[in-house]
Scaffold this active site. Structure first.
Site, PDB file in Angstrom:
ATOM      1  N   SER A 275      44.022  37.749  31.513  1.00  0.00           N
ATOM      2  CA  SER A 275      43.589  37.521  32.894  1.00  0.00           C
ATOM      3  C   SER A 275      42.696  36.291  32.993  1.00  0.00           C
ATOM      4  CB  SER A 275      42.816  38.746  33.379  1.00  0.00           C
ATOM      5  OG  SER A 275      42.025  38.427  34.495  1.00  0.00           O
TER       6      SER A 275
ATOM      7  N   TYR B 219      44.513  33.127  38.375  1.00  0.00           N
ATOM      8  CA  TYR B 219      43.946  33.247  39.718  1.00  0.00           C
ATOM      9  C   TYR B 219      43.771  31.830  40.210  1.00  0.00           C
ATOM     10  CZ  TYR B 219      43.218  38.243  40.106  1.00  0.00           C
ATOM     11  OH  TYR B 219      43.428  39.590  40.249  1.00  0.00           O
TER      12      TYR B 219
ATOM     13  N   THR C 115      48.927  35.529  40.231  1.00  0.00           N
ATOM     14  CA  THR C 115      48.678  36.723  41.050  1.00  0.00           C
ATOM     15  C   THR C 115      48.369  36.298  42.477  1.00  0.00           C
ATOM     16  OG1 THR C 115      47.914  37.953  39.145  1.00  0.00           O
ATOM     17  CG2 THR C 115      47.228  38.790  41.288  1.00  0.00           C
TER      18      THR C 115
ATOM     19  N   LYS D 260      53.141  37.425  40.839  1.00  0.00           N
ATOM     20  CA  LYS D 260      52.758  38.850  40.765  1.00  0.00           C
ATOM     21  C   LYS D 260      52.199  39.294  42.114  1.00  0.00           C
ATOM     22  CE  LYS D 260      49.770  41.990  38.055  1.00  0.00           C
ATOM     23  NZ  LYS D 260      48.488  42.248  38.733  1.00  0.00           N
TER      24      LYS D 260
ATOM     25  N   HIS E  45      48.935  45.763  42.762  1.00  0.00           N
ATOM     26  CA  HIS E  45      47.658  45.599  42.051  1.00  0.00           C
ATOM     27  C   HIS E  45      47.030  46.971  41.760  1.00  0.00           C
ATOM     28  CE1 HIS E  45      44.910  42.080  41.218  1.00  0.00           C
ATOM     29  NE2 HIS E  45      44.061  43.060  40.970  1.00  0.00           N
TER      30      HIS E  45
HETATM   31  C1  LIG Z   1      39.952  47.018  36.120  1.00  0.00           C
HETATM   32  C2  LIG Z   1      41.158  46.257  36.556  1.00  0.00           C
HETATM   33  C3  LIG Z   1      41.126  44.863  36.556  1.00  0.00           C
HETATM   34  C4  LIG Z   1      42.246  44.145  36.929  1.00  0.00           C
HETATM   35  N1  LIG Z   1      42.208  42.784  36.822  1.00  0.00           N
HETATM   36  C5  LIG Z   1      43.308  42.062  37.137  1.00  0.00           C
HETATM   37  C6  LIG Z   1      43.312  40.668  36.965  1.00  0.00           C
HETATM   38  O1  LIG Z   1      42.348  40.086  36.511  1.00  0.00           O
HETATM   39  N2  LIG Z   1      44.444  40.000  37.297  1.00  0.00           N
HETATM   40  C7  LIG Z   1      45.552  40.632  37.809  1.00  0.00           C
HETATM   41  O2  LIG Z   1      46.548  39.980  38.103  1.00  0.00           O
HETATM   42  N3  LIG Z   1      45.571  41.965  37.959  1.00  0.00           N
HETATM   43  C8  LIG Z   1      44.489  42.686  37.616  1.00  0.00           C
HETATM   44  N4  LIG Z   1      44.527  44.045  37.736  1.00  0.00           N
HETATM   45  C9  LIG Z   1      45.771  44.706  38.196  1.00  0.00           C
HETATM   46  C10 LIG Z   1      46.718  45.002  37.012  1.00  0.00           C
HETATM   47  O3  LIG Z   1      47.249  43.836  36.477  1.00  0.00           O
HETATM   48  C11 LIG Z   1      47.881  45.890  37.460  1.00  0.00           C
HETATM   49  O4  LIG Z   1      48.539  45.292  38.539  1.00  0.00           O
HETATM   50  C12 LIG Z   1      47.431  47.297  37.846  1.00  0.00           C
HETATM   51  O5  LIG Z   1      46.485  47.772  36.925  1.00  0.00           O
HETATM   52  C13 LIG Z   1      48.620  48.237  37.891  1.00  0.00           C
HETATM   53  O6  LIG Z   1      48.235  49.493  38.356  1.00  0.00           O
HETATM   54  P1  LIG Z   1      48.008  50.759  37.380  1.00  0.00           P
HETATM   55  O7  LIG Z   1      47.026  50.344  36.358  1.00  0.00           O
HETATM   56  O8  LIG Z   1      47.462  51.823  38.284  1.00  0.00           O
HETATM   57  O9  LIG Z   1      49.333  51.113  36.817  1.00  0.00           O
HETATM   58  C14 LIG Z   1      43.414  44.801  37.361  1.00  0.00           C
HETATM   59  C15 LIG Z   1      43.457  46.201  37.347  1.00  0.00           C
HETATM   60  C16 LIG Z   1      42.359  46.929  36.931  1.00  0.00           C
HETATM   61  C17 LIG Z   1      42.449  48.437  36.898  1.00  0.00           C
HETATM   62  C1  LIG Z   2      36.688  38.682  43.397  1.00  0.00           C
HETATM   63  C2  LIG Z   2      37.948  39.422  43.038  1.00  0.00           C
HETATM   64  C3  LIG Z   2      38.123  39.445  41.559  1.00  0.00           C
HETATM   65  C4  LIG Z   2      39.172  40.369  41.113  1.00  0.00           C
HETATM   66  C5  LIG Z   2      39.450  40.130  39.678  1.00  0.00           C
HETATM   67  C6  LIG Z   2      39.757  41.310  38.910  1.00  0.00           C
HETATM   68  C7  LIG Z   2      40.838  42.091  39.546  1.00  0.00           C
HETATM   69  O1  LIG Z   2      41.931  41.608  39.735  1.00  0.00           O
HETATM   70  C8  LIG Z   2      40.595  43.457  39.955  1.00  0.00           C
HETATM   71  O2  LIG Z   2      41.523  44.088  40.462  1.00  0.00           O
HETATM   72  O3  LIG Z   2      39.474  43.951  39.792  1.00  0.00           O
END
Ligand SMILES: Cc1cc2nc3c(=O)[nH]c(=O)nc-3n(C[C@H](O)[C@H](O)[C@H](O)COP(=O)(O)O)c2cc1C
Ligand SMILES: CCCCCCC(=O)C(=O)O
Length: 388
Positions: A128, A152, A178, A260, A284
């Site tokens: 990420s 991002y 994303t 994404k 997401h």
């Molecule tokens: C704590 C957390 C942080 C996340 N950070 C990002 C991120 O930095 N970039 C991104 O594209 N998606 C991020 N996501 C979304 C995940 O890539 C993914 O789409 C999501 O976790 C899928 O849902 P699920 O975990 O419930 O199956 C994040 C999800 C969580 C739970």
């Molecule tokens: C300011 C938004 C940052 C989000 C980055 C991490 C992420 O994707 C998430 O779901 O949490």
């Protein structure tokens, strides 16, 4: 990888009749429970929570229940093939580690632990932009193992271009952009807990080590971290982006570009029109739009539009092997695993993430065989029935 699932299953049974009391969970809900036990409210709910009233998170899980597997018999399923091909590379299985930022709030080893565990399992790790560790360090921890980079898109185009350049230079083989997070959603638990990891310096590792980002600061992040975080907060999201901006990215990288956050069939069409290399159907994990449709509900329509011209991947709600089978049968080439890995990380660091991935792969392999299919590439809608 013939009979991978059965090998894992037998190694678990081998501990009979005296199972190790310290052994890690197998059940997804127990991993989540373990994470709840070890994490404070702020980090736990940051991971586990969703946008608003969390109806999208619920929709993600319910969408899988709407499809039932209809097993076939006598189909010679002793040797199975879990491999998938994407952008000219062959991967061991259709599982990928979802891009997840701020992992140091979950475990001190953060992304390094998840990346190493993914590498051990041959699961591509998607780093990420919001990782707590710099992308170069994560890449190095993985050696030659498959790795993609999630972008991002910063308001400052110099930072965006610099991230892509750094990703290429450190060996990432695809860029996942994303699109669903131009701003943070209304996340009730984080507001209640007054918890945003970025404001305590988590998730800015890639930015604070970026030459383009640092060149815009009057003092280095080391000398004045508070001002650097404020600059990050002002530039992180980019709600002004349009489809025309995809050309900028194409100009800056030779790597495959995947979008994404695609849910609408019209956006799938636009993705094709703008010449991207793949799309990821995702909401997401229900963390952005409350009241959105479940990601699996969106998958068939997106695939209808794409018609196999580029690969369609999906995430949001993958918890068990059967979920993977359903997503692949509905047209996904691969799936991204998110929260399950984070609960593994919280409970047991690198070992926990590896265990989660290994068990999901084994479960998927066994479920596929029991459904009467021999290879993931052979899965299609004929193995499913929609229940009304
Ligand atoms: C704590 C957390 C942080 C996340 N950070 C990002 C991120 O930095 N970039 C991104 O594209 N998606 C991020 N996501 C979304 C995940 O890539 C993914 O789409 C999501 O976790 C899928 O849902 P699920 O975990 O419930 O199956 C994040 C999800 C969580 C739970
Ligand atoms: C300011 C938004 C940052 C989000 C980055 C991490 C992420 O994707 C998430 O779901 O949490």
């Amino acid at each position: 990888m013939p009979n991978f699932g059965n090998q894992v299953q037998f190694s678990l049974y081998q501990t009979m009749p005296n199972p190790d009391p310290e052994r890690l969970p197998v059940v997804y809900e127990e991993w989540e429970k373990r994470a709840r036990e070890v994490l404070e409210d702020g980090p736990f709910y940051y991971v586990a929570g969703g946008a608003g009233g969390e109806s999208t998170m619920q929709a993600n899980l319910q969408a899988f229940n709407r499809w039932k597997i209809v097993p076939r018999m006598l189909r010679e399923v002793d040797d199975r093939d879990l491999t998938v091909e994407l952008f000219g590379d062959t991967y061991d299985s259709p599982l990928m580690h979802a891009p997840i930022g701020v992992q140091s709030i979950i475990h001190p080893d953060g992304e390094l632990a998840s990346a190493r565990a993914s590498a051990e399992m041959g699961v591509p790790y998607i780093t990420s932009s919001a990782s707590t560790k710099p992308m170069e360090e994560i890449a190095k921890a993985m050696g030659d193992a498959p790795k993609w980079f999630q972008l991002y898109w910063n308001k400052d185009q110099d930072v965006t271009a610099s991230f892509v350049k750094r990703a290429e230079a450190s060996g990432y083989s695809a860029i996942v952009v994303t699109l669903d997070t131009p701003m943070m959603a209304w996340r009730e638990y984080d507001l209640k807990n007054v918890y945003l990891p970025f404001l305590i310096g988590e998730g800015v590792g890639n930015y604070f080590t970026d030459p383009a980002f640092c060149s815009k600061l009057s003092k280095s992040p080391k000398v004045d971290p508070a001002s650097a975080i404020m600059h990050w907060a002002k530039t992180f999201g980019n709600p002004g982006l349009t489809w025309d901006d995809i050309a900028f990215l194409r100009k800056h990288t030779r790597l495959p570009i995947l979008l994404k956050g695609i849910l609408h069939p019209d956006d799938a069409k636009l993705a094709l029109d703008h010449g991207v290399d793949g799309v990821i159907v995702s909401n997401h994990g229900g963390r952005q739009v409350d009241g959105a449709l479940g990601a699996l509900e969106a998958l068939p329509q997106v695939c209808d539009v794409i018609q196999d011209r580029i690969p369609v991947l999906m995430d949001s709600g993958i918890r068990r092997g059967a979920d993977v089978i359903k997503a692949l049968a509905l047209g996904a080439k691969a799936v991204l695993v998110g929260r399950p890995c984070m609960y593994g990380l919280a409970a047991a660091g690198e070992r926990g993430v590896k265990e989660v991935l290994q068990n999901m792969m084994a479960d998927m392999d066994i479920t596929m065989a029991l459904a009467g299919e021999r290879s993931v590439s052979g899965l299609d809608k004929s193995v499913l029935r929609e229940s009304k």
